[in-house]
Design a protein around this motif. Structure first.
Motif, mmCIF file in Angstrom:
data_model
loop_
_atom_site.group_PDB
_atom_site.id
_atom_site.type_symbol
_atom_site.label_atom_id
_atom_site.label_comp_id
_atom_site.label_asym_id
_atom_site.label_seq_id
_atom_site.Cartn_x
_atom_site.Cartn_y
_atom_site.Cartn_z
ATOM 1 N N ILE A 106 -7.819 5.735 -2.556
ATOM 2 C CA ILE A 106 -8.853 6.306 -3.419
ATOM 3 C C ILE A 106 -8.743 7.827 -3.433
ATOM 4 C CG2 ILE A 106 -11.338 6.614 -3.711
ATOM 5 C CD1 ILE A 106 -10.375 3.851 -4.482
ATOM 6 N N ASN A 107 -8.560 8.433 -2.263
ATOM 7 C CA ASN A 107 -8.424 9.898 -2.182
ATOM 8 C C ASN A 107 -7.180 10.375 -2.918
ATOM 9 O OD1 ASN A 107 -10.748 10.162 -0.668
ATOM 10 N ND2 ASN A 107 -9.684 10.012 1.291
ATOM 11 N N SER A 108 -6.102 9.601 -2.803
ATOM 12 C CA SER A 108 -4.866 9.976 -3.485
ATOM 13 C C SER A 108 -5.046 9.919 -4.997
ATOM 14 C CB SER A 108 -3.732 9.037 -3.045
ATOM 15 O OG SER A 108 -2.507 9.443 -3.587
ATOM 16 N N LEU A 109 -5.770 8.918 -5.490
ATOM 17 C CA LEU A 109 -6.050 8.820 -6.923
ATOM 18 C C LEU A 109 -6.877 10.010 -7.407
ATOM 19 C CD1 LEU A 109 -6.848 5.007 -7.272
ATOM 20 C CD2 LEU A 109 -4.962 6.221 -8.365
ATOM 21 N N ARG A 110 -7.832 10.423 -6.599
ATOM 22 C CA ARG A 110 -8.672 11.564 -6.977
ATOM 23 C C ARG A 110 -7.866 12.861 -7.029
ATOM 24 N NH1 ARG A 110 -13.499 9.478 -3.161
ATOM 25 N NH2 ARG A 110 -14.788 8.466 -4.755
ATOM 26 N N GLN A 111 -6.882 12.973 -6.149
ATOM 27 C CA GLN A 111 -6.094 14.207 -6.071
ATOM 28 C C GLN A 111 -4.924 14.225 -7.060
ATOM 29 O OE1 GLN A 111 -4.930 14.509 -1.958
ATOM 30 N NE2 GLN A 111 -7.048 14.392 -1.226
ATOM 31 N N ASN A 112 -4.603 13.063 -7.641
ATOM 32 C CA ASN A 112 -3.467 12.980 -8.573
ATOM 33 C C ASN A 112 -3.939 12.343 -9.877
ATOM 34 O OD1 ASN A 112 -0.845 13.606 -6.775
ATOM 35 N ND2 ASN A 112 -2.282 12.410 -5.545
ATOM 36 N N GLU A 113 -4.733 13.088 -10.621
ATOM 37 C CA GLU A 113 -5.351 12.558 -11.829
ATOM 38 C C GLU A 113 -4.337 12.182 -12.897
ATOM 39 O OE1 GLU A 113 -8.292 15.178 -13.320
ATOM 40 O OE2 GLU A 113 -9.687 14.877 -11.645
ATOM 41 N N GLN A 114 -3.135 12.796 -12.843
ATOM 42 C CA GLN A 114 -2.138 12.498 -13.869
ATOM 43 C C GLN A 114 -1.724 11.031 -13.852
ATOM 44 O OE1 GLN A 114 -0.991 13.569 -10.841
ATOM 45 N NE2 GLN A 114 0.418 11.837 -10.593
ATOM 46 N N LYS A 127 0.838 -1.209 0.000
ATOM 47 C CA LYS A 127 0.000 0.000 0.000
ATOM 48 C C LYS A 127 0.869 1.254 0.000
ATOM 49 C CE LYS A 127 -1.804 1.668 3.695
ATOM 50 N NZ LYS A 127 -2.570 1.934 4.934
ATOM 51 N N LEU A 128 1.967 1.216 0.747
ATOM 52 C CA LEU A 128 2.878 2.353 0.833
ATOM 53 C C LEU A 128 3.493 2.664 -0.533
ATOM 54 C CD1 LEU A 128 3.903 4.158 3.204
ATOM 55 C CD2 LEU A 128 5.921 2.695 3.284
ATOM 56 N N LEU A 129 3.924 1.618 -1.228
ATOM 57 C CA LEU A 129 4.517 1.803 -2.551
ATOM 58 C C LEU A 129 3.483 2.310 -3.551
ATOM 59 C CD1 LEU A 129 6.804 -1.349 -2.823
ATOM 60 C CD2 LEU A 129 7.543 1.021 -2.655
ATOM 61 N N PHE A 130 2.280 1.745 -3.502
ATOM 62 C CA PHE A 130 1.222 2.159 -4.416
ATOM 63 C C PHE A 130 0.916 3.649 -4.239
ATOM 64 C CE2 PHE A 130 -3.390 1.247 -5.861
ATOM 65 C CZ PHE A 130 -3.084 1.714 -7.124
ATOM 66 N N LYS A 131 0.813 4.070 -3.008
ATOM 67 C CA LYS A 131 0.542 5.481 -2.718
ATOM 68 C C LYS A 131 1.712 6.368 -3.168
ATOM 69 C CE LYS A 131 -1.221 8.343 1.115
ATOM 70 N NZ LYS A 131 -0.194 9.358 1.264
ATOM 71 N N LEU A 132 2.934 5.867 -2.985
ATOM 72 C CA LEU A 132 4.120 6.615 -3.404
ATOM 73 C C LEU A 132 4.120 6.831 -4.914
ATOM 74 C CD1 LEU A 132 6.955 7.788 -2.723
ATOM 75 C CD2 LEU A 132 7.861 5.471 -3.058
ATOM 76 N N TYR A 133 3.777 5.796 -5.683
ATOM 77 C CA TYR A 133 3.718 5.921 -7.136
ATOM 78 C C TYR A 133 2.684 6.957 -7.564
ATOM 79 C CZ TYR A 133 6.255 1.468 -7.107
ATOM 80 O OH TYR A 133 7.177 0.486 -6.900
ATOM 81 N N ILE A 134 1.534 6.907 -6.924
ATOM 82 C CA ILE A 134 0.443 7.822 -7.286
ATOM 83 C C ILE A 134 0.865 9.271 -7.085
ATOM 84 C CG2 ILE A 134 -1.907 8.570 -6.708
ATOM 85 C CD1 ILE A 134 -2.433 5.638 -5.855
ATOM 86 N N GLU A 135 1.544 9.542 -5.981
ATOM 87 C CA GLU A 135 1.871 10.917 -5.598
ATOM 88 C C GLU A 135 3.230 11.386 -6.115
ATOM 89 O OE1 GLU A 135 1.442 10.882 -1.369
ATOM 90 O OE2 GLU A 135 -0.746 10.586 -1.440
#
Length: 491
Positions: free
Chosen positions: A162-170, A131-139
């Motif tokens: 989910i919130n991170s995906l919404r905030q980082n649409e790129q 989960k940590l890596l997934f979030k790191l990639y998104i942001e």
């Protein structure tokens, strides 16, 4: 001025060459040592698909942790990970282009075991680091091109993700290939997919390929008293109907929502595997399909004329694999292909009985370059020796002069390869067989090489047991013998 233009062209040329080495990590690392410019090109290519199958060393995962904040590093320390993560020259996470969440979890587990000698299954730690890596990639600013989502009730799609995906649409804005796999039959996993696709709907992504897998074959979610299949999941992709060019539907029960996928304006490739294909084909309304693949335990061809008539001359690549029994209504299938689809260049067909009509079809495909044939007869209904020899001779003489690739590994014709080659005039470049079985077949291969001078490779299932056999050594002087998977061509 000319020298500057030449320099720019050379830089672009180097970049294009290095991009073609994307599967050769060792060569790319060597290129990175040549100069700073080559390093700046090579490193992003190396790190765009770090979790691809086959990579043995998982130590690269540690490099990502240098980008974590102090709180996240402290949490890792509390889990028993006390390694100091030094600062790196690059922000490797932002180079990510391909992500398979199932492979990510596998690599994290291997990394934990190899780096910290934790041999038992530490489920919570694996989940947390994934989960940590997934979030790191998104942001990180990464923009994915391919995403394989493997969803169960225990997955990385918690509210913060989910919130991170919404905030980082790129992160999802340039996806071209999307695969959705659900392995738990639950309302939770289905809601996760629905939420994710709603996020995707708001991005400017232009999908080229979509794959939907569901291991339980029926993707049903209860909504009050009325169960709804797919719960709006496919509908959420309606905005992609102009860009989507490839659809793969695997192990799913039919839903009316799939009609949206059938309406994709530029759909060119359709692959249906182990699904209720009959309802899908009844509603098929495309005339641009260039590649069609159907895999099921039993294929009933009685209604398949629809897709062949609609596709017509556009159809170039066709795979029909009936895994358990012979194709039903073969006459209807062969007639439709001959009438509507003369431009087929790739044909992979299994469990088809030999007949004059079948041989007539093969001879009629005057643009055919790749041919794979499986199971000419059932074990219980094997023809007599004289009939088989006559069949092989007819097949060999029917093969079109455009044919370059012939795969007969699973056709039950291996004892008769010598007869086939003696009567074959097709300029074969690649031949796949079960084995070089005996002196007669070896001599036939050699004579074919001398006569046609086109054959470059012979692929076999296994040559380890007879690599020093005299027949193998004789053949190997005239043509390169390799394991079949080195030259295998798929639809």
């Amino acid at each position: 001025m000319a020298s500057k233009i030449f320099a720019v062209d050379m830089l672009e040329l180097v970049e294009n060459i290095l991009k073609n080495l994307n599967n050769d990590t060792y060569s790319l690392y060597s290129c990175a040592l040549v100069s700073r410019h080559w390093c700046r090109i090579s490193i992003p290519i190396i790190w765009q698909d770090p979790f691809k199958p086959g990579v043995q060393n998982t130590s690269f995962i540690s490099k990502y942790f240098s980008s974590l904040d102090e709180v996240e590093k402290l949490i890792l320390k509390n889990h028993g990970i006390n390694e100091k993560f030094s600062k790196t020259l690059f922000d490797y996470a932002k180079f990510l282009k391909v992500l398979d969440l199932f492979q990510l979890k596998i690599y994290v587990k291997k990394w934990i075991e190899s780096q910290f000698a934790l041999k038992s299954y530490y489920g919570s730690l694996i989940y947390y680091i994934s989960k940590l890596l997934f979030k790191l990639y998104i942001e990180s600013g990464a923009t994915l091109h391919k995403l394989d989502i493997y969803i169960s009730e225990f997955n990385e799609f918690k509210p913060e993700i989910i919130n991170s995906l919404r905030q980082n649409e790129q992160f999802l804005s340039r996806i071209q290939y999307l695969s959705l796999s659900l392995v738990e039959k639950s309302e939770i996993s289905t809601k996760i997919v629905s939420t994710l696709l709603k996020i995707l709907e708001k991005t400017p992504m232009k999908l080229n390929a979509l794959q939907i897998n569901y291991d339980y074959r029926e993707f049903t979610v209860s909504s009050g008293e009325n169960p709804k299949k797919f719960h709006g999941i496919v509908s959420a992709l309606e905005s992609q109907i102009r860009s989507l060019r490839e659809v793969i539907i695997e192990a799913c029960d039919y839903s009316a929502e799939f009609q949206i996928l059938m309406n994709c304006e530029n759909l060119e490739i359709l692959r249906i595997r182990h699904c209720n294909y009959r309802n899908l084909l009844k509603r098929f309304d495309h005339n641009r399909i260039s590649t069609f693949e159907l895999v099921d335990r039993q294929i009933d061809a009685s209604e398949m004329w629809i897709i062949f008539e609609k596709s017509g001359t556009s159809l170039q690549r066709l795979k029909l694999e009936s895994t358990d029994v012979f194709i039903i209504e073969q006459s209807s299938l062969l007639g439709a292909l001959k009438s509507f689809c003369p431009n087929i260049t790739f044909l992979d067909i299994s469990s088809i009985e030999t007949s004059i009509q079948f041989l007539d079809l093969i001879g009629n495909l005057q643009k055919l370059q790749f041919l794979t044939l499986w199971c000419f007869w059932s074990i219980d209904e094997k023809p007599n020796e004289k009939q088989i020899i006559q069949l092989v001779i007819q097949l060999a003489r029917t093969l079109p002069l455009t044919l370059q690739y012939l795969d007969l590994r699973n056709s039950r014709l291996n004892p008769y390869i010598g007869i086939l080659l003696k009567n074959c005039n097709a300029p074969l470049k690649q031949l796949l067989i079960e084995s070089i079985d005996g002196k007669k077949n070896a001599e036939a291969l050699i004579n074919f090489c001398k006569r046609k001078r086109t054959l470059k490779y012979v692929g076999v299932n296994n040559y380890c047991d007879w690599v020093l056999d005299d027949n193998f050594l004789k053949v190997d002087k005239y043509v390169t013998v390799v394991l079949y998977n080195h030259i295998l061509v798929n639809c």
